[in-house]
Motif scaffolding. Sequence first.
Motif, PDB file in Angstrom:
ATOM      1  N   ALA A  78      35.796  40.495  44.949  1.00  0.00           N
ATOM      2  CA  ALA A  78      36.872  41.476  45.142  1.00  0.00           C
ATOM      3  C   ALA A  78      37.956  41.329  44.077  1.00  0.00           C
ATOM      4  O   ALA A  78      38.457  42.329  43.536  1.00  0.00           O
ATOM      5  CB  ALA A  78      37.477  41.310  46.539  1.00  0.00           C
ATOM      6  N   ILE A  87      39.008  44.142  41.318  1.00  0.00           N
ATOM      7  CA  ILE A  87      40.385  44.636  41.219  1.00  0.00           C
ATOM      8  C   ILE A  87      40.917  44.466  39.800  1.00  0.00           C
ATOM      9  O   ILE A  87      41.574  45.363  39.248  1.00  0.00           O
ATOM     10  CB  ILE A  87      41.289  43.909  42.236  1.00  0.00           C
ATOM     11  CG1 ILE A  87      40.910  44.315  43.667  1.00  0.00           C
ATOM     12  CG2 ILE A  87      42.765  44.223  41.981  1.00  0.00           C
ATOM     13  CD1 ILE A  87      41.583  43.490  44.737  1.00  0.00           C
ATOM     14  N   TYR A 136      42.015  47.471  37.368  1.00  0.00           N
ATOM     15  CA  TYR A 136      43.374  47.503  36.818  1.00  0.00           C
ATOM     16  C   TYR A 136      43.346  47.679  35.304  1.00  0.00           C
ATOM     17  O   TYR A 136      44.119  48.473  34.745  1.00  0.00           O
ATOM     18  CB  TYR A 136      44.103  46.212  37.197  1.00  0.00           C
ATOM     19  CG  TYR A 136      45.471  46.066  36.560  1.00  0.00           C
ATOM     20  CD1 TYR A 136      46.559  46.788  37.038  1.00  0.00           C
ATOM     21  CD2 TYR A 136      45.653  45.218  35.469  1.00  0.00           C
ATOM     22  CE1 TYR A 136      47.811  46.668  36.447  1.00  0.00           C
ATOM     23  CE2 TYR A 136      46.906  45.089  34.874  1.00  0.00           C
ATOM     24  CZ  TYR A 136      47.974  45.814  35.365  1.00  0.00           C
ATOM     25  OH  TYR A 136      49.203  45.687  34.775  1.00  0.00           O
TER      26      TYR A 136
END
Length: 396
Positions: free
Chosen positions: A50, A54, A58
Amino acid sequence: MTIRESKKLWIGCGVGLIWFLILLWPLLGITPEGLEFGKTFKVFGYVAVAAVFIMFFYQVKEAGHLDMVGTPLKSATGVLGQAYEKTPRWILLTIVLALAIIFPLVTGRYAHDVSISVLIYICLGLGLNIVVGLAGLLDLGYIAFYGVGAYTYALMSLHFGLSFWLCLPISALTAAIAGCIIGYPTLRMRGDYLAIVTLGFGEIVRLILNNWMALTNGPNGILSIPRPELFGFNFKPLWSMYYVILAIAVFTILAVYRLNYSRIGRAWEAIREDETAAELMGVNTFLLKLLAYAMGATFAGFAGAFFAARMKFVGPESFSFLESAMVLAMVVLGGMGSIPGVILGVLALVALPEMFRGLELYRMLVFGGVMTLMMLIRPAGIWPAKRVGRRSEEAE
């Protein structure tokens, strides 16, 4: 984003994951049967995947590759924001109140129990919001006033036979007096010193409740506290108690709103921003800070009286420092000085963990991570407070 910045972010992510593994293994790897590694690395794998996803998302966003999706989404958000601003507030508030009234009619007992807890913490959060959010005073012993209100109702109802509705203002008044007693010797202090002293006074109150056997029955607590009655109707069903705390919460919201936008509220804000400047401009800082303590304690007294009536039992273990820290976290997470922010903070810290109760041990781990991420993304809170009032030249 440059290669150096990207490398720095990935290194930070890696260091964070290593620290997470160091903290996670003692929680899951040390068992009564011995040391275990499989469960720890399984959970760590999910979190690592995860985190990498992320980070990748980003960096793609920062590179501008998602503008084709982000631009229409931002436009749609702007349209919704404009519609919200144009909608009269009384319509939105009427809808929210109607949903709150209908809620127990379409839900079960478990939902009633969680919603009652949410409304109790809304009263506590808004009371502490006066002290911390408006006046800027860090209070770590706020839960003591909650306990004073609860014990006041318990003792008054059992020993003098007073009804809940008569004890409700008495509990609030008693808590306000306790706020003045605690606040008077402490308010000449500022910052960390004030926080330490309020923490000490909160613990003093808890120890008094725990050791004064003749009055509070000590650690055994007080049993058989009566439920409210109104015109012969006994509020024994849980859904009926929901409406009692809903009425108290609505009154608290209206009272805090009026205080927020009054001259007193503006004086509190001036003290919060610069106490010395406020005092030079003629604001009686000591009296107004004492008033902030008293008003915050008043709403805690309301919540405490209801808590005693709902549980039919009060004990000193219900008013520990952890509860004060929890209420303070709700205020900070939601947005200090903001009424909608405090309500959202309560929902985030009380309702959301219940929704993820099926995750068992992991729910608090995930919850703590989300809280940390939230405070990094929005340090001012979920719903930051708007400035109280405007200067005349700004209006022109």
